[in-house]
Design a protein around this motif. Sequence first.
Motif, PDB file in Angstrom:
ATOM      1  N   SER A 165       0.706  -1.061  -0.062  1.00 22.03           N
ATOM      2  CA  SER A 165      -0.013  -0.138   0.142  1.00 22.03           C
ATOM      3  C   SER A 165       0.814   1.425  -0.032  1.00 22.03           C
ATOM      4  N   PRO A 166       0.748   2.090  -0.848  1.00 22.99           N
ATOM      5  CA  PRO A 166       1.349   3.455  -0.922  1.00 22.99           C
ATOM      6  C   PRO A 166       1.396   4.312   0.481  1.00 22.99           C
ATOM      7  N   SER A 167       0.339   4.042   1.217  1.00 18.93           N
ATOM      8  CA  SER A 167       0.212   5.035   2.478  1.00 18.93           C
ATOM      9  C   SER A 167       0.921   4.234   3.561  1.00 18.93           C
ATOM     10  N   THR A 168       1.034   2.856   3.470  1.00 13.67           N
ATOM     11  CA  THR A 168       1.576   2.127   4.360  1.00 13.67           C
ATOM     12  C   THR A 168       3.227   2.146   4.247  1.00 13.67           C
ATOM     13  N   LEU A 169       3.456   2.054   3.211  1.00 11.33           N
ATOM     14  CA  LEU A 169       4.855   2.195   2.507  1.00 11.33           C
ATOM     15  C   LEU A 169       5.353   3.516   3.130  1.00 11.33           C
ATOM     16  N   ALA A 170       4.707   4.617   2.673  1.00  7.85           N
ATOM     17  CA  ALA A 170       5.224   5.964   3.060  1.00  7.85           C
ATOM     18  C   ALA A 170       5.597   6.083   4.539  1.00  7.85           C
ATOM     19  N   THR A 171       4.826   5.614   5.592  1.00  2.49           N
ATOM     20  CA  THR A 171       4.854   5.628   6.908  1.00  2.49           C
ATOM     21  C   THR A 171       5.832   4.786   7.360  1.00  2.49           C
ATOM     22  N   ASN A 172       6.126   3.578   6.903  1.00  4.64           N
ATOM     23  CA  ASN A 172       7.146   2.686   6.971  1.00  4.64           C
ATOM     24  C   ASN A 172       8.451   3.220   6.687  1.00  4.64           C
ATOM     25  N   ILE A 173       8.624   3.760   5.604  1.00  4.25           N
ATOM     26  CA  ILE A 173       9.886   4.367   5.256  1.00  4.25           C
ATOM     27  C   ILE A 173      10.193   5.607   6.159  1.00  4.25           C
ATOM     28  N   ALA A 174       9.320   6.450   6.547  1.00  4.61           N
ATOM     29  CA  ALA A 174       9.641   7.609   7.269  1.00  4.61           C
ATOM     30  C   ALA A 174       9.874   7.165   8.805  1.00  4.61           C
ATOM     31  N   ALA A 175       8.979   6.074   9.213  1.00  8.82           N
ATOM     32  CA  ALA A 175       9.319   5.640  10.446  1.00  8.82           C
ATOM     33  C   ALA A 175      10.687   5.055  10.761  1.00  8.82           C
TER      34      ALA A 175
ATOM     35  N   THR B 168      23.372  -0.232  13.235  1.00  8.21           N
ATOM     36  CA  THR B 168      21.831  -0.516  12.900  1.00  8.21           C
ATOM     37  C   THR B 168      21.210   0.524  12.507  1.00  8.21           C
ATOM     38  N   ALA B 169      21.710   1.841  12.602  1.00 10.35           N
ATOM     39  CA  ALA B 169      21.359   2.921  11.908  1.00 10.35           C
ATOM     40  C   ALA B 169      21.279   2.669  10.298  1.00 10.35           C
ATOM     41  N   GLN B 170      22.643   2.374  10.064  1.00  9.87           N
ATOM     42  CA  GLN B 170      22.749   2.038   8.467  1.00  9.87           C
ATOM     43  C   GLN B 170      21.860   0.642   7.948  1.00  9.87           C
ATOM     44  N   PHE B 171      21.707  -0.023   8.890  1.00 14.65           N
ATOM     45  CA  PHE B 171      20.908  -1.211   8.398  1.00 14.65           C
ATOM     46  C   PHE B 171      19.256  -0.695   8.491  1.00 14.65           C
ATOM     47  N   LEU B 172      18.782   0.060   9.114  1.00 17.45           N
ATOM     48  CA  LEU B 172      17.571   0.489   9.134  1.00 17.45           C
ATOM     49  C   LEU B 172      17.218   1.599   7.957  1.00 17.45           C
ATOM     50  N   LEU B 173      18.185   2.363   7.663  1.00 19.22           N
ATOM     51  CA  LEU B 173      18.340   3.153   6.418  1.00 19.22           C
ATOM     52  C   LEU B 173      18.444   2.270   5.240  1.00 19.22           C
ATOM     53  N   GLU B 174      18.981   1.639   5.137  1.00 18.61           N
ATOM     54  CA  GLU B 174      18.921   0.602   4.044  1.00 18.61           C
ATOM     55  C   GLU B 174      17.758  -0.125   3.561  1.00 18.61           C
ATOM     56  N   TYR B 175      17.148  -0.642   4.918  1.00 21.41           N
ATOM     57  CA  TYR B 175      15.982  -1.334   4.727  1.00 21.41           C
ATOM     58  C   TYR B 175      14.842  -0.148   4.163  1.00 21.41           C
ATOM     59  N   ALA B 176      14.783   1.102   4.632  1.00 22.31           N
ATOM     60  CA  ALA B 176      14.189   1.932   4.051  1.00 22.31           C
ATOM     61  C   ALA B 176      14.290   2.293   2.834  1.00 22.31           C
ATOM     62  N   ASP B 177      15.639   2.183   2.289  1.00 17.82           N
ATOM     63  CA  ASP B 177      15.794   2.735   0.864  1.00 17.82           C
ATOM     64  C   ASP B 177      15.403   1.121   0.108  1.00 17.82           C
ATOM     65  N   PHE B 178      15.385   0.250   0.626  1.00 17.65           N
ATOM     66  CA  PHE B 178      14.714  -1.060  -0.234  1.00 17.65           C
ATOM     67  C   PHE B 178      13.360  -0.769  -0.376  1.00 17.65           C
ATOM     68  N   LEU B 179      12.692  -0.333   0.664  1.00 18.91           N
ATOM     69  CA  LEU B 179      11.033   0.001   0.586  1.00 18.91           C
ATOM     70  C   LEU B 179      10.745   1.051  -0.526  1.00 18.91           C
ATOM     71  N   GLU B 180      11.793   2.174  -0.486  1.00 19.14           N
ATOM     72  CA  GLU B 180      11.731   3.282  -1.465  1.00 19.14           C
ATOM     73  C   GLU B 180      11.997   2.827  -2.747  1.00 19.14           C
ATOM     74  N   ALA B 181      13.208   2.148  -2.955  1.00 25.16           N
ATOM     75  CA  ALA B 181      13.279   1.991  -4.312  1.00 25.16           C
ATOM     76  C   ALA B 181      12.464   0.858  -5.121  1.00 25.16           C
ATOM     77  N   HIS B 182      11.239   0.368  -4.230  1.00 22.32           N
ATOM     78  CA  HIS B 182      10.174  -0.650  -4.842  1.00 22.32           C
ATOM     79  C   HIS B 182       9.033   0.233  -4.878  1.00 22.32           C
ATOM     80  N   LEU B 183       8.784   1.448  -4.644  1.00 21.19           N
ATOM     81  CA  LEU B 183       7.478   2.134  -4.686  1.00 21.19           C
ATOM     82  C   LEU B 183       7.015   2.128  -6.012  1.00 21.19           C
ATOM     83  N   GLU B 184       7.654   2.452  -7.055  1.00 24.02           N
ATOM     84  CA  GLU B 184       6.880   2.449  -8.178  1.00 24.02           C
ATOM     85  C   GLU B 184       6.779   1.027  -8.859  1.00 24.02           C
TER      86      GLU B 184
END
Length: 815
Positions: free
Chosen positions: A458-468, A480-496
Amino acid sequence: MAELLDSNQTPGAPGNPLSWSRADKDAVGTAYSLSSQVWYTSAGGVVTEIYFPDVDTPQVRDFQFIITDGATFYHDAQNDFDHQCEWPDAPALSFRITSRARDQPYVIVQDVIAEKGSPCVLVRVTLQGDQAFLDKLHIYALLAPHVGGYGAGNVAHRASTANGDRLVATRGNYWLAMGADCGFGMTSCGFVGVNDGWTDIIANRRLPVWNYDAAKGGYVALTAEIDRAGENQFVVALAFCVDEPTDITASTPNKALIAVSEALAYPFDDPSSTYSHRGVFLEGWHGAVEAPFKPTAGVTSDGDALFELSRNVLLAHEDKTANGAFVASLSIPWGEIVRDLAAGYHMVWPRDMCQSALALLAAGAQDPPLRGLMFLVASQSKHGSFPQKFFIDGNPWLPDAKQLDEYSFPIILAYHLREANLLGQFDPAAMVLAAAGALIANGPMTTQERWEEQEGYSPSTLATNIAALVCAAQWADAATAQFLLEYADFLEAHLEPWCVTTQGTLVPGITQHYIRILPTHNSGGFIFPEDPNTATIQMRGYGGQANTVVDAGFLELVRYGVRAANDPIIVDSVKVVDAVISKTLPQGPAFYRYNHDQYGQGNDGQAWYDGAPFGKGRPWPLLSGERGHYELAAGGDATTYLRALEQFAGPRGLLPEQVWDMPDLANTSFVLGGPTGSAMPLAWAHAEYIKLVRSVSDGRVFDRLDVVAERYQAQPGQPPRARRDIEVWNFARPVPTVAAGKTLRINLPSPFSLHWSSDDWATSKDQGATQTAVGIYYVDLATQAAEAGTSRVFTFFLVDKQRWQGANYSVALRP
């Protein structure tokens, strides 16, 4: 001690089952005081659900008056009057119900407040009209208890006290008591629809003849004649208590009876007195927020009236036994067809609650948002997740679905409080990191999106997940911060790839736009490839291609800074929303949740229920607020959307969940642009209005997270900060292929060693997982572009269980 009369018991148990009252409230209220653990509501000219001792336990179905001259007319408070409900002391939550009899020359006015020092609701009644006519009137109070949230199994008694007769009701160890400052004349306890006061007087068109002492084990009603002795004003008190029995004492209503007597001993409103209930009630609300935010002049159209009332409505939805617990609404959607054990919306949804907390922060409140955060920390599961919705004692409403945005919002709330320097000595780091871990462990798809219906991306769910996740990294150690940011990057890269169709057909000329959701499972099996162009969706009453269903949830990507407002796909998606799920109503622009929505009132006004074949989703005012936030972010004028919200609130000043989108329906309350029978007020809608006023006043979106925007909206000439070369595999998403050259990251929520091979087990390697501070363990497998056409095969040794997984897995490397 009061004597509970019992000799003349009422026949006819259990009476007729009685539903709750309608959900489109005219008013809600409480005293802004921890000592007054009672909340009250109104609809249709009467007091409806009253809650005690917490905001999620209703004790009363309704309280009203019957008026008759004993010979020519017998007036029902709901059906024989024209009503007006107003806020005479706005933004304080006292309300006034003015009821004008349609065929007789008199008016009855009810002023409703709560006693600040006890759980006692006070209703001051004033009769207006020619005195000779008023002297002929008989006034009866009629109370329908639903003690402990149940209509069934209630017990009612007449109670003889030193202060005169009272009426009481009980179920379990809950008690309520009713009394009047002028005293009662006749009193009776009956069963609904059999021998209650309404049946006695209205149905039989007579002065009452039944005077039963006790009604036991059913749907009961209490009736009391107001002994006004020619006076045109009197006060009725409704008080509550919980009284636990002991080995040597029984449960009694004494504490409730004492609260009634004490409340009636002081004036309701007397400027000459050193104390009056109304005076201290107003003082409480006037001091509710120490330094309230003042909107910029001209932003609102009503002198900030709705803004200030909305702030107090949100404050009223906070519990007083579990501080910081904000419920979604003091209403039960379509309550007129719902009976016992109805949770309604008077429960905690982490999503809605964080919206309320952030709106209060935007309105200048400092302590309530922090209390909300601390409540959520206490309610978090040991695995870091949050229930979909739950009672204020932490028990979830079952079945409990995983909604990943509800794992994200508490993190976002904590970040806002941190940025505002309002955390004080409270450290939310453990909650934040645990929630981030739960988000990853249970993702990347969500079991339900924010509309609580569909699984997938869901775009809205993914938006909050990335931001969080980006926010959570601020509390983590560097690795751990790097790991969290990279997981957020993974989600962001798959939005489209997940959420944007390139073969859209809804609007001619626009083929590329966001869809509502991409389903990821079919009959329990995974759907690969994850393709919004080919995926199908099955919703309530509709099945078809997923790219034919849209909502405006993608606007959350702009709100939190994941995408720019001028992103071409965002811009085209807005055009699709405008064409497919918007409607211009007299109040202004309105938006549906999504096309083909069936959660809402039937076209003939039928109340919705789960499985209803006639349901039709109606516009949600809060979505006009979301669109207004986008308009502001895009550099436009959000005024049109602000004005729409103000108009949707109507003269009552309350924002509903849904509004009627058809011509006025005869003989019903449904008028074009007015509330339907779903929840009103909806806290989320009031929160959206507050935040939009604050955003327009500030000239920037209040919810925007600069730390997110700086990562995902690269400035001209600057390289992107986000990684786009990671593909994640876990048991929730065992992706079968990955582009050669990307890193395959394998995540598990427990320690493991990966046994893997790049040559179909001709050779193999063992690699221990890297531990993070969020309870996630991972192994990265690098791949090279030249390896296209080969695969990675692997299995797991589970360290905690000291055993092998027992299955092999394979990921093909595609060109």
